[in-house]
Design a protein around this motif. Sequence first.
Motif, PDB file in Angstrom:
ATOM      1  N   GLN A 134       0.955  -1.206   0.403  1.00 16.47           N
ATOM      2  CA  GLN A 134       0.018   0.336   0.017  1.00 16.47           C
ATOM      3  C   GLN A 134       1.321   1.691  -0.296  1.00 16.47           C
ATOM      4  O   GLN A 134       0.481   2.221  -0.727  1.00 16.47           O
ATOM      5  CB  GLN A 134      -0.867   0.092   1.306  1.00 16.47           C
ATOM      6  N   ARG A 190       2.950   3.210  -3.578  1.00 20.89           N
ATOM      7  CA  ARG A 190       1.936   2.885  -4.372  1.00 20.89           C
ATOM      8  C   ARG A 190       1.738   4.665  -4.232  1.00 20.89           C
ATOM      9  O   ARG A 190       1.466   6.004  -4.360  1.00 20.89           O
ATOM     10  CB  ARG A 190       0.546   2.759  -4.458  1.00 20.89           C
ATOM     11  N   ALA A 191       1.801   5.739  -2.873  1.00 19.84           N
ATOM     12  CA  ALA A 191       1.972   6.985  -2.273  1.00 19.84           C
ATOM     13  C   ALA A 191       4.181   6.993  -2.128  1.00 19.84           C
ATOM     14  O   ALA A 191       3.459   7.891  -2.625  1.00 19.84           O
ATOM     15  CB  ALA A 191       2.061   6.990  -1.108  1.00 19.84           C
ATOM     16  N   LEU A 234       5.931   5.964  -5.003  1.00 20.83           N
ATOM     17  CA  LEU A 234       6.787   6.037  -5.968  1.00 20.83           C
ATOM     18  C   LEU A 234       6.885   7.010  -6.314  1.00 20.83           C
ATOM     19  O   LEU A 234       8.317   7.301  -6.879  1.00 20.83           O
ATOM     20  CB  LEU A 234       5.527   4.797  -6.510  1.00 20.83           C
ATOM     21  N   GLY A 258       2.813   3.402 -12.161  1.00 19.06           N
ATOM     22  CA  GLY A 258       1.251   4.203 -11.128  1.00 19.06           C
ATOM     23  C   GLY A 258       0.085   3.521 -12.202  1.00 19.06           C
ATOM     24  O   GLY A 258      -0.539   3.453 -11.207  1.00 19.06           O
ATOM     25  N   ARG A 259       0.194   3.788 -13.593  1.00 17.77           N
ATOM     26  CA  ARG A 259      -0.717   2.988 -13.805  1.00 17.77           C
ATOM     27  C   ARG A 259      -1.283   2.335 -13.519  1.00 17.77           C
ATOM     28  O   ARG A 259      -2.431   1.713 -13.442  1.00 17.77           O
ATOM     29  CB  ARG A 259      -0.836   4.024 -14.876  1.00 17.77           C
ATOM     30  N   GLN A 273      -0.074   0.007 -11.451  1.00 14.61           N
ATOM     31  CA  GLN A 273      -1.089  -0.084  -9.724  1.00 14.61           C
ATOM     32  C   GLN A 273      -2.464   0.449  -9.634  1.00 14.61           C
ATOM     33  O   GLN A 273      -3.403  -0.582  -9.251  1.00 14.61           O
ATOM     34  CB  GLN A 273       0.423   0.431  -8.781  1.00 14.61           C
ATOM     35  N   GLN A 274      -2.307   1.321 -10.930  1.00 16.20           N
ATOM     36  CA  GLN A 274      -3.889   1.816 -10.280  1.00 16.20           C
ATOM     37  C   GLN A 274      -4.891   1.084 -10.492  1.00 16.20           C
ATOM     38  O   GLN A 274      -6.616   0.768 -10.523  1.00 16.20           O
ATOM     39  CB  GLN A 274      -3.858   3.481 -10.411  1.00 16.20           C
ATOM     40  N   LYS A 291      -6.124  -1.874  -8.853  1.00 18.82           N
ATOM     41  CA  LYS A 291      -6.846  -2.031  -7.804  1.00 18.82           C
ATOM     42  C   LYS A 291      -7.730  -1.240  -8.343  1.00 18.82           C
ATOM     43  O   LYS A 291      -8.699  -2.157  -7.318  1.00 18.82           O
ATOM     44  CB  LYS A 291      -5.796  -0.355  -7.006  1.00 18.82           C
TER      45      LYS A 291
END
Length: 304
Positions: A182, A185-186, A188, A256-257, A259-260, A263
């Motif tokens: 978790q 993600r913040a 990165l 990031g995309r 992972q999003q 999620k």
Amino acid sequence: MSSVLFDVPGPRARARNRILGVVGVVVLVAAIGYVLYRFYDTGQFDPRRWEWLLYKQVQLDLLQAFQFTMQAFALGAVGALLFGAVFAAGRLSEHAWLRVPATVVVEFFRAIPLVILMFVFYFGTGVSSLVAVVVGLTLYNGSVLAEVFRAGVLALPKGQSEAAYAIGMRKTQAMTNVLLPQSLRAMLPTIVSQLVVLLKDTSLGFLITYNELLRYARVMGSDPNFGRPQIPTAIVVAIIYIALCLLLSWLANYLGRRQQRSKLRPEAAMPAATRKADRETEPDGLAGPPAPGDRPGKLGAVGD
């Protein structure tokens, strides 16, 4: 309507912001134009100052300097990430005999300028220039990344770790299976920003004779055979650094995309058998439509 950090600007504030934005763009364009004019006026765009790029040996030497830069960056980045992860775990430890030394090491190397670290290892220990550059990059940037990792884990709600402990996880399991996925993600964007700083810090290696891009640009820029093209060589090296930094930013945005998306679509990552079992165990009236390829079961009529 307002957000947590600031109020939504009204019509007058939006108009003022647009005017300030236009003025800022005009000033920036004017400054760039003035610099380009000065380059043109001093003959920096003369063909003779750019002839060095046409020679095969010069191109090979430039490619070799690029490889040296990437070698120092790759080794320094891996070392900094490992150093940061280990000492962040030490700073998060509940045992003082781990937490206190880790804190001292991190704060010590964060406080020393990177150039001094390179000088100490190169002139003080007699190691090669590559080793001095890599060790300096690892210690300094690793200390910064240790604080980034620690802050990212501590920023998570305390209930995440408490829930992990409640189902029987040990601290190591909770960290690797619950907290780190978790917090990454913040963290990165900050990690990538520090890696960009690390990439640019490799240019400090020219002070200890490491043959990277900036040192090669300095040597080539002082060559009288090509009219001492200091500005052209600096422009070429700057373009290479900008391209590398943009590539790192693009990679961070891509990860990031991904992972999003993972999620937002957790069910897509589940095996088909698991999804089918979940649908079969749902109460009547709550089950979703059958997935493509699933054989529908027999349903009784309403009047049965």
